[in-house]
Every structure is written in C-alpha cells, then in structure tokens.
Design a protein around this motif. Structure first.
Motif, short mmCIF file in Angstrom:
data_model
loop_
_atom_site.label_atom_id
_atom_site.label_comp_id
_atom_site.label_asym_id
_atom_site.label_seq_id
_atom_site.Cartn_x
_atom_site.Cartn_y
_atom_site.Cartn_z
N ALA A 210 0.34 7.28 -6.32
CA ALA A 210 -0.80 8.20 -6.37
C ALA A 210 -0.36 9.64 -6.10
O ALA A 210 -0.79 10.57 -6.78
CB ALA A 210 -1.86 7.78 -5.36
N ALA B 205 -6.13 8.72 -10.45
CA ALA B 205 -7.16 7.99 -9.72
C ALA B 205 -6.73 6.53 -9.61
O ALA B 205 -5.87 6.05 -10.34
CB ALA B 205 -8.49 8.10 -10.46
N ASP B 206 -7.34 5.82 -8.68
CA ASP B 206 -7.00 4.40 -8.48
C ASP B 206 -7.17 3.57 -9.75
O ASP B 206 -6.45 2.59 -9.94
CB ASP B 206 -7.86 3.79 -7.37
N ARG C 214 0.82 -1.22 0.00
CA ARG C 214 0.00 0.00 0.00
C ARG C 214 0.85 1.26 0.00
O ARG C 214 0.43 2.31 -0.49
CB ARG C 214 -0.99 0.00 1.15
N VAL D 252 -2.87 -0.79 -7.97
CA VAL D 252 -4.23 -1.04 -7.52
C VAL D 252 -4.98 -2.00 -8.44
O VAL D 252 -5.56 -2.98 -7.98
CB VAL D 252 -5.02 0.30 -7.42
N LYS E 285 1.47 1.95 -3.53
CA LYS E 285 0.22 2.47 -4.11
C LYS E 285 0.08 3.96 -3.81
O LYS E 285 -0.21 4.77 -4.70
CB LYS E 285 -0.96 1.68 -3.53
N ASP F 174 -2.77 -4.26 -14.75
CA ASP F 174 -1.99 -3.03 -14.79
C ASP F 174 -1.32 -2.79 -16.14
O ASP F 174 -0.96 -1.66 -16.45
CB ASP F 174 -0.92 -3.05 -13.69
N ASN G 211 -3.82 3.48 -11.41
CA ASN G 211 -2.68 3.19 -10.55
C ASN G 211 -2.29 1.72 -10.73
O ASN G 211 -3.06 0.83 -10.41
CB ASN G 211 -3.05 3.47 -9.09
#
Length: 135
Positions: free
Chosen positions: A68, A74-75, A61, A81, A64, A85, A78
């Motif tokens: 960001a 935005a997620d 995290r 996330v 992550k 990907d 990302n």
C-alpha cells in the motif's frame, strides 16, 4: 530456507504462521509483476514496517502495508488484501509508482532519468565508426 525467511532472519525477526503459506509467496510474486527486484523491495518494505512497530514477527499485514505504501493503491487493488488477487493488474501500480518517482524529471538535471530529447552520439571528427576510403 525461503527468501522471506532468509531476510527475516537477517532482520532478527521471526515469521508469523500466516507468512509461511504458499499463498503469500504467490501474491508477493504477483504484486511485484514477476520482477525479482520488486519482490525484494516489497519484502524489505514489510520488514521495515515490522521493525518500526517494534514487532518480533513478520506478518502478512506487513506485506499488505508495504504494498500500500509503495503503490498508493486502495485496498481493492492490493493483492495482499483481496481474495481474487489475479484480477488485479499490478503492472499499473508499478507504472504509477515510477511516474510518481520521476515526476520532477523532464529532462532531469540530476540525471535520474534520461531526457526525452533525442541525443545523437558525438564522435570525434573523422571517426564516425566507419573506415574512410583511401584512395
């Protein structure tokens, strides 16, 4: 010892089990658009977040959040996330970050980015790089 582990050790942080996965390294390289310097920046960003949280382990995290913060994405964009990907064009977020960083420059008095104007080299008179014919 891997790169992430080496940096975490220097920061006196342990590694959470999810950071030992190969998928994290793959996503990290993809998130940095295969640019080694950006890989390092994202690792350092993740370490900073972990240290600011007074944590004792570096976790997925943290990567992550570091991405960001760096990209303002935005997620859904990302790579740390979303499941797929590889569909994300991370070069766009890097370009957007560069534009945001240098928004005030055009031309920049602090010289953090070259001016867009054409600059001709100023040679001393008579020395234009070519030898003059003597006759």
């Amino acid at each position: 010892m891997g790169l992430i582990e080496s940096y975490a050790r220097r920061a006196e942080l342990g590694l959470a089990p999810d950071t030992l996965e190969i998928a994290l390294s793959e996503r990290l390289i993809h998130a940095a658009a295969f640019q080694f310097g950006l890989v390092i920046e994202i690792i350092i960003g993740a370490l900073e977040i972990a240290l600011l949280e007074c944590g004792d382990h570096l976790e997925w995290r943290h990567f992550k959040l570091a991405y960001a913060v760096r990209s303002s994405c935005a997620d859904a964009f990302n790579p740390f996330v979303v499941d797929d990907d590889h569909r994300i064009d991370t070069r766009r977020s890097i370009k957007r970050e560069d534009e945001r960083r240098f928004r005030h420059c055009s031309p920049c008095p602090c010289r953090c980015r070259p001016s867009r104007e054409k600059v001709r080299p100023r040679w001393p008179q008579g020395s234009h790089g070519a030898t003059a014919r003597r006759g």
